[in-house]
Design a protein around this motif. Structure first.
Motif, PDB file in Angstrom:
ATOM      1  N   ALA A   5      19.679  16.343   1.495  1.00 14.55           N
ATOM      2  CA  ALA A   5      19.947  15.483   0.340  1.00 14.55           C
ATOM      3  C   ALA A   5      19.797  14.006   0.683  1.00 14.55           C
ATOM      4  O   ALA A   5      19.726  13.167  -0.208  1.00 14.55           O
ATOM      5  CB  ALA A   5      21.354  15.751  -0.197  1.00 14.55           C
ATOM      6  N   ALA A   7      22.063  12.211   2.136  1.00 15.22           N
ATOM      7  CA  ALA A   7      23.365  11.560   1.980  1.00 15.22           C
ATOM      8  C   ALA A   7      24.421  12.429   2.641  1.00 15.22           C
ATOM      9  O   ALA A   7      24.304  13.659   2.654  1.00 15.22           O
ATOM     10  CB  ALA A   7      23.699  11.367   0.511  1.00 15.22           C
ATOM     11  N   LYS A   9      28.192  14.054   2.999  1.00 19.40           N
ATOM     12  CA  LYS A   9      29.360  14.405   2.200  1.00 19.40           C
ATOM     13  C   LYS A   9      30.476  13.437   2.604  1.00 19.40           C
ATOM     14  O   LYS A   9      30.531  13.043   3.752  1.00 19.40           O
ATOM     15  CB  LYS A   9      29.789  15.840   2.472  1.00 19.40           C
ATOM     16  CG  LYS A   9      28.760  16.857   2.040  1.00 19.40           C
ATOM     17  CD  LYS A   9      29.234  18.297   2.229  1.00 19.40           C
ATOM     18  CE  LYS A   9      29.333  18.668   3.672  1.00 19.40           C
ATOM     19  NZ  LYS A   9      29.727  20.043   3.913  1.00 19.40           N
ATOM     20  N   ALA A  11      29.712  12.185  -0.479  1.00 20.09           N
ATOM     21  CA  ALA A  11      28.879  11.650  -1.561  1.00 20.09           C
ATOM     22  C   ALA A  11      28.490  12.779  -2.513  1.00 20.09           C
ATOM     23  O   ALA A  11      28.360  13.937  -2.110  1.00 20.09           O
ATOM     24  CB  ALA A  11      27.633  10.989  -0.980  1.00 20.09           C
ATOM     25  N   ALA A  12      28.288  12.436  -3.759  1.00 23.13           N
ATOM     26  CA  ALA A  12      27.975  13.443  -4.772  1.00 23.13           C
ATOM     27  C   ALA A  12      26.602  14.082  -4.577  1.00 23.13           C
ATOM     28  O   ALA A  12      26.402  15.248  -4.933  1.00 23.13           O
ATOM     29  CB  ALA A  12      28.056  12.816  -6.163  1.00 23.13           C
ATOM     30  N   THR A  13      25.664  13.350  -4.001  1.00 24.60           N
ATOM     31  CA  THR A  13      24.278  13.811  -3.925  1.00 24.60           C
ATOM     32  C   THR A  13      24.120  15.209  -3.326  1.00 24.60           C
ATOM     33  O   THR A  13      23.446  16.051  -3.939  1.00 24.60           O
ATOM     34  CB  THR A  13      23.413  12.793  -3.158  1.00 24.60           C
ATOM     35  OG1 THR A  13      23.536  11.526  -3.805  1.00 24.60           O
ATOM     36  CG2 THR A  13      21.963  13.208  -3.119  1.00 24.60           C
ATOM     37  N   PRO A  14      24.710  15.521  -2.166  1.00 23.86           N
ATOM     38  CA  PRO A  14      24.505  16.870  -1.626  1.00 23.86           C
ATOM     39  C   PRO A  14      25.038  17.976  -2.545  1.00 23.86           C
ATOM     40  O   PRO A  14      24.407  19.028  -2.684  1.00 23.86           O
ATOM     41  CB  PRO A  14      25.282  16.857  -0.306  1.00 23.86           C
ATOM     42  CG  PRO A  14      25.401  15.419   0.060  1.00 23.86           C
ATOM     43  CD  PRO A  14      25.461  14.678  -1.233  1.00 23.86           C
ATOM     44  N   LEU A  16      25.456  17.800  -5.910  1.00 26.37           N
ATOM     45  CA  LEU A  16      24.653  17.883  -7.128  1.00 26.37           C
ATOM     46  C   LEU A  16      23.268  18.470  -6.857  1.00 26.37           C
ATOM     47  O   LEU A  16      22.747  19.226  -7.678  1.00 26.37           O
ATOM     48  CB  LEU A  16      24.550  16.506  -7.772  1.00 26.37           C
ATOM     49  CG  LEU A  16      25.887  15.921  -8.244  1.00 26.37           C
ATOM     50  CD1 LEU A  16      25.690  14.520  -8.801  1.00 26.37           C
ATOM     51  CD2 LEU A  16      26.581  16.827  -9.247  1.00 26.37           C
ATOM     52  N   GLN A  17      22.696  18.170  -5.702  1.00 26.82           N
ATOM     53  CA  GLN A  17      21.403  18.770  -5.365  1.00 26.82           C
ATOM     54  C   GLN A  17      21.546  20.267  -5.120  1.00 26.82           C
ATOM     55  O   GLN A  17      20.654  21.038  -5.461  1.00 26.82           O
ATOM     56  CB  GLN A  17      20.777  18.067  -4.167  1.00 26.82           C
ATOM     57  CG  GLN A  17      20.165  16.745  -4.544  1.00 26.82           C
ATOM     58  CD  GLN A  17      19.317  16.134  -3.436  1.00 26.82           C
ATOM     59  OE1 GLN A  17      19.142  16.697  -2.359  1.00 26.82           O
ATOM     60  NE2 GLN A  17      18.786  14.964  -3.707  1.00 26.82           N
ATOM     61  N   CYS A  46      32.739  16.355  -8.037  1.00 28.93           N
ATOM     62  CA  CYS A  46      31.502  16.718  -8.755  1.00 28.93           C
ATOM     63  C   CYS A  46      31.733  17.763  -9.826  1.00 28.93           C
ATOM     64  O   CYS A  46      30.791  18.206 -10.476  1.00 28.93           O
ATOM     65  CB  CYS A  46      30.458  17.208  -7.760  1.00 28.93           C
ATOM     66  SG  CYS A  46      29.842  15.877  -6.723  1.00 28.93           S
TER      67      CYS A  46
END
Length: 96
Positions: A5, A7, A9, A11-14, A16-17, A46
């Motif tokens: 991702a 980014a 953790k 962080a939201a990115t992993p 959400l992906q 998330c």
């Protein structure tokens, strides 16, 4: 993974992906991890539910323990084994 991702953790990115890769809304996912800050809080932020895996002998840093959110049996649970995780998933209606 967080590396995929781009980014780390929590962080939201992993998260959400992962939901996007699974083709579902984050609310349909139960994240299992052993870190309060990185796994549990990241997933909850998330909109996922989460299982905090605390195996025997696991020592968490005091800062991680201080970040523990209030109990919420509908959104997250602490489990000690994968068998206990399976039981919670059954209670939540995720598996039969």
């Amino acid at each position: 993974t967080a590396a995929d991702a781009g980014a780390e953790k929590p962080a939201a990115t992993p998260f959400l992906q992962a939901a996007a890769a699974a083709g579902c809304h984050p609310a349909a996912i139960v994240h299992v991890g052993d870190s309060i800050q990185n796994d549990l809080l990241g997933a909850l932020r998330c909109g996922m539910r989460a299982l905090l895996l605390t195996r025997d002998g696991l020592k968490r840093a005091p800062a991680d323990e201080q970040a523990r959110p209030p109990a919420d049996d509908e959104r997250w649970r602490e489990v000690r084994t994968l068998e206990e995780a399976e039981q919670v998933l059954r209670e939540w209606g995720e598996i039969s």
